[in-house]
Design an enzyme around this catalytic site. Structure first.
Site, PDB file in Angstrom:
ATOM      1  N   SER A  72       0.875  -1.187   0.000  1.00 31.33           N
ATOM      2  CA  SER A  72       0.000   0.000   0.000  1.00 31.33           C
ATOM      3  C   SER A  72       0.904   1.227   0.000  1.00 31.33           C
ATOM      4  CB  SER A  72      -0.872   0.015   1.259  1.00 31.33           C
ATOM      5  OG  SER A  72      -1.472   1.300   1.440  1.00 31.33           O
TER       6      SER A  72
ATOM      7  N   TYR B  45      -1.768  -1.372  10.396  1.00 35.06           N
ATOM      8  CA  TYR B  45      -1.980  -1.624   8.964  1.00 35.06           C
ATOM      9  C   TYR B  45      -0.800  -1.099   8.138  1.00 35.06           C
ATOM     10  CZ  TYR B  45      -3.970  -1.591   4.303  1.00 35.06           C
ATOM     11  OH  TYR B  45      -4.168  -1.802   2.951  1.00 35.06           O
TER      12      TYR B  45
HETATM   13  N1  LIG Z   1      -8.644  -1.073  -1.425  1.00 35.45           N
HETATM   14  C1  LIG Z   1      -7.666  -0.250  -1.059  1.00 35.45           C
HETATM   15  O1  LIG Z   1      -7.862   0.976  -0.897  1.00 35.45           O
HETATM   16  C2  LIG Z   1      -6.311  -0.786  -0.856  1.00 35.45           C
HETATM   17  C3  LIG Z   1      -6.061  -2.132  -0.682  1.00 35.45           C
HETATM   18  N2  LIG Z   1      -4.776  -2.550  -0.459  1.00 35.45           N
HETATM   19  C4  LIG Z   1      -4.494  -3.979  -0.248  1.00 35.45           C
HETATM   20  O2  LIG Z   1      -4.981  -4.721  -1.343  1.00 35.45           O
HETATM   21  C5  LIG Z   1      -5.227  -6.055  -0.933  1.00 35.45           C
HETATM   22  C6  LIG Z   1      -6.608  -6.464  -1.412  1.00 35.45           C
HETATM   23  O3  LIG Z   1      -7.551  -5.682  -0.703  1.00 35.45           O
HETATM   24  P1  LIG Z   1      -8.964  -5.271  -1.276  1.00 35.45           P
HETATM   25  O4  LIG Z   1      -9.246  -5.992  -2.520  1.00 35.45           O
HETATM   26  O5  LIG Z   1      -9.028  -3.801  -1.261  1.00 35.45           O
HETATM   27  O6  LIG Z   1      -9.870  -5.800  -0.077  1.00 35.45           O
HETATM   28  P2  LIG Z   1     -11.237  -6.576  -0.033  1.00 35.45           P
HETATM   29  O7  LIG Z   1     -11.707  -6.463   1.368  1.00 35.45           O
HETATM   30  O8  LIG Z   1     -12.126  -6.127  -1.125  1.00 35.45           O
HETATM   31  O9  LIG Z   1     -10.802  -8.081  -0.331  1.00 35.45           O
HETATM   32  C7  LIG Z   1      -9.998  -8.760   0.592  1.00 35.45           C
HETATM   33  C8  LIG Z   1      -9.838 -10.200   0.124  1.00 35.45           C
HETATM   34  O10 LIG Z   1      -9.086 -10.910   1.119  1.00 35.45           O
HETATM   35  C9  LIG Z   1      -9.836 -12.039   1.525  1.00 35.45           C
HETATM   36  N3  LIG Z   1      -9.622 -12.323   2.924  1.00 35.45           N
HETATM   37  C10 LIG Z   1      -9.923 -11.523   3.991  1.00 35.45           C
HETATM   38  N4  LIG Z   1      -9.631 -12.152   5.127  1.00 35.45           N
HETATM   39  C11 LIG Z   1      -9.146 -13.373   4.776  1.00 35.45           C
HETATM   40  C12 LIG Z   1      -8.700 -14.490   5.506  1.00 35.45           C
HETATM   41  N5  LIG Z   1      -8.685 -14.494   6.853  1.00 35.45           N
HETATM   42  N6  LIG Z   1      -8.253 -15.581   4.834  1.00 35.45           N
HETATM   43  C13 LIG Z   1      -8.283 -15.600   3.490  1.00 35.45           C
HETATM   44  N7  LIG Z   1      -8.689 -14.576   2.738  1.00 35.45           N
HETATM   45  C14 LIG Z   1      -9.134 -13.478   3.384  1.00 35.45           C
HETATM   46  C15 LIG Z   1     -11.296 -11.680   1.281  1.00 35.45           C
HETATM   47  O11 LIG Z   1     -12.094 -12.823   1.037  1.00 35.45           O
HETATM   48  P3  LIG Z   1     -12.979 -13.622   2.104  1.00 35.45           P
HETATM   49  O12 LIG Z   1     -13.707 -12.621   2.931  1.00 35.45           O
HETATM   50  O13 LIG Z   1     -13.845 -14.455   1.209  1.00 35.45           O
HETATM   51  O14 LIG Z   1     -12.015 -14.458   2.879  1.00 35.45           O
HETATM   52  C16 LIG Z   1     -11.176 -10.908  -0.025  1.00 35.45           C
HETATM   53  O15 LIG Z   1     -11.118 -11.796  -1.103  1.00 35.45           O
HETATM   54  C17 LIG Z   1      -5.060  -6.068   0.580  1.00 35.45           C
HETATM   55  O16 LIG Z   1      -3.794  -6.597   0.899  1.00 35.45           O
HETATM   56  C18 LIG Z   1      -5.142  -4.601   0.955  1.00 35.45           C
HETATM   57  O17 LIG Z   1      -4.470  -4.327   2.144  1.00 35.45           O
HETATM   58  C19 LIG Z   1      -3.719  -1.687  -0.458  1.00 35.45           C
HETATM   59  C20 LIG Z   1      -3.920  -0.367  -0.635  1.00 35.45           C
HETATM   60  C21 LIG Z   1      -5.222   0.200  -0.843  1.00 35.45           C
HETATM   61  N1  LIG Z   2      -6.634  -0.363   2.150  1.00 30.46           N
HETATM   62  C1  LIG Z   2      -6.406   0.958   2.530  1.00 30.46           C
HETATM   63  C2  LIG Z   2      -6.628   1.061   3.945  1.00 30.46           C
HETATM   64  O1  LIG Z   2      -7.499   0.416   4.510  1.00 30.46           O
HETATM   65  C3  LIG Z   2      -5.068   1.448   2.076  1.00 30.46           C
HETATM   66  O2  LIG Z   2      -4.083   0.693   2.092  1.00 30.46           O
HETATM   67  O3  LIG Z   2      -5.014   2.612   1.639  1.00 30.46           O
END
Ligand SMILES: NC(=O)C1=CN([C@@H]2O[C@H](COP(=O)(O)OP(=O)(O)OC[C@H]3O[C@@H](n4cnc5c(N)ncnc54)[C@H](OP(=O)(O)O)[C@@H]3O)[C@@H](O)[C@H]2O)C=CC1
Ligand SMILES: N[C@@H](C=O)C(=O)O
Length: 271
Positions: free
Chosen positions: A145, A158
């Site tokens: 991130s 985080y």
């Molecule tokens: N969206 C944003 O603004 C940003 C996101 N990120 C990063 O991008 C990545 C993807 O996030 P994003 O798509 O936004 O998030 P979402 O919440 O949309 O998706 C998260 C995914 O992770 C899975 N997940 C959550 N907990 C578990 C678990 N315990 N075991 C297995 N799988 C799990 C969820 O599926 P399920 O619930 O089915 O398990 C889902 O598929 C993350 O690492 C996040 O930190 C980084 C910067 C910004």
């Molecule tokens: N996923 C966001 C925070 O929750 C980020 O990384 O900006």
């Protein structure tokens, strides 16, 4: 003159593939011809995505439900990465954010974040890295991130987890890229996915120009991957800022481990 064959990326294992960035990676990689292994907890959502992708692209899609904060489940995915020679790409994407900060979060929430955002990607990268190095090909893409670079802007558990996976990726790249294995850390800014709602935040509270769409983020990240980048920051327009940051860090290198205490830390009488 002979040219080295292009590495083949036959099967990609995508964590967090049930929604958000992981589901978009699954879509884009299927369209690039990868077979897929989808990992997350929600089997129903992954089955629905798998059915769509099989129908639209013809690739093979396997659904592997797992809670990556559960050590037995995590060990199953590590074992699959270690033993399946068809897997040549790991998308280390699953992650979570907290509803509150370090001082206001319950211990089990903090532990869950560390398990999902740090322990899981570390052990999966280790399992994949060993297998890929042994075969001299493969790729490990980890979603960090921009908060890795901006600890003052967010909760430190985080942002610290994201700084950790950035550091891990940069270190791993230096070890495995000479052995034919690609490593990329992707640093998204705020991106429209469920992570916001899941952590009690309203992404629409941000100014619209700060929030990227998930499809745009993944397409840019894959372009960065195709260009051979180790670190890709899709929202950052001025690439020179990142280059200057890296150069400033590397310039400190020769001064970071010395016999002599830096003069500013000596007692005045000794200086
Ligand atoms: N969206 C944003 O603004 C940003 C996101 N990120 C990063 O991008 C990545 C993807 O996030 P994003 O798509 O936004 O998030 P979402 O919440 O949309 O998706 C998260 C995914 O992770 C899975 N997940 C959550 N907990 C578990 C678990 N315990 N075991 C297995 N799988 C799990 C969820 O599926 P399920 O619930 O089915 O398990 C889902 O598929 C993350 O690492 C996040 O930190 C980084 C910067 C910004
Ligand atoms: N996923 C966001 C925070 O929750 C980020 O990384 O900006």
């Amino acid at each position: 003159m002979t040219t080295a064959p292009e590495p083949t990326f036959a099967t990609a294992l995508v964590t967090g593939a049930s929604t958000g960035l992981g589901a978009v990676y699954a879509d884009r990689l299927a369209r690039r011809g990868f077979n897929l292994i989808l990992v997350a907890r929600d089997a129903g959502r992954m089955e629905a995505l798998a059915e769509t992708l099989r129908g639209q692209t013809g690739v093979a899609v396997e659904v592997l439900p797992a809670d990556l904060t559960d050590r037995a489940d995590l060990a199953r995915i590590e074992a699959r990465l270690a033993s399946d020679p068809a897997i040549t790409m790991l998308i280390n994407n699953a992650g979570m954010s907290l509803n509150n900060g370090l001082l206001d979060s319950a211990t089990d929430q903090i532990e869950q974040l560390i398990a999902l955002n740090i322990t899981a990607p570390t052990l999966l990268a280790s399992a994949a890295g060993k297998a890929f190095v042994a075969r001299g090909t493969g790729a490990i893409i980890t979603i960090a991130s921009v908060l890795a670079l901006a600890p003052e802007m967010f909760d430190g558990v985080y942002s610290g987890s994201k700084a950790y996976v950035l550091n891990l990726s940069q270190s791993l790249a230096s070890q495995v890229e000479p052995k034919g294995v690609r490593v990329q850390a992707v640093l998204p800014g705020a991106t429209r996915t469920e992570i916001w709602e899941r952590s009690g935040k309203d992404v629409d509270a941000f100014p619209a120009e700060m929030v990227m769409e998930a499809g745009d983020l993944v397409d840019a990240a894959l372009l960065g991957f195709d260009r051979g980048e180790t670190v890709t920051i899709p929202p950052l327009a001025d690439e020179g800022q990142w280059t200057a940051f890296v150069q400033a860090r590397l310039a400190m290198g020769p001064g970071l481990s010395r016999r002599d205490v830096a003069p500013r830390y000596r007692e005045p009488a000794l200086a």
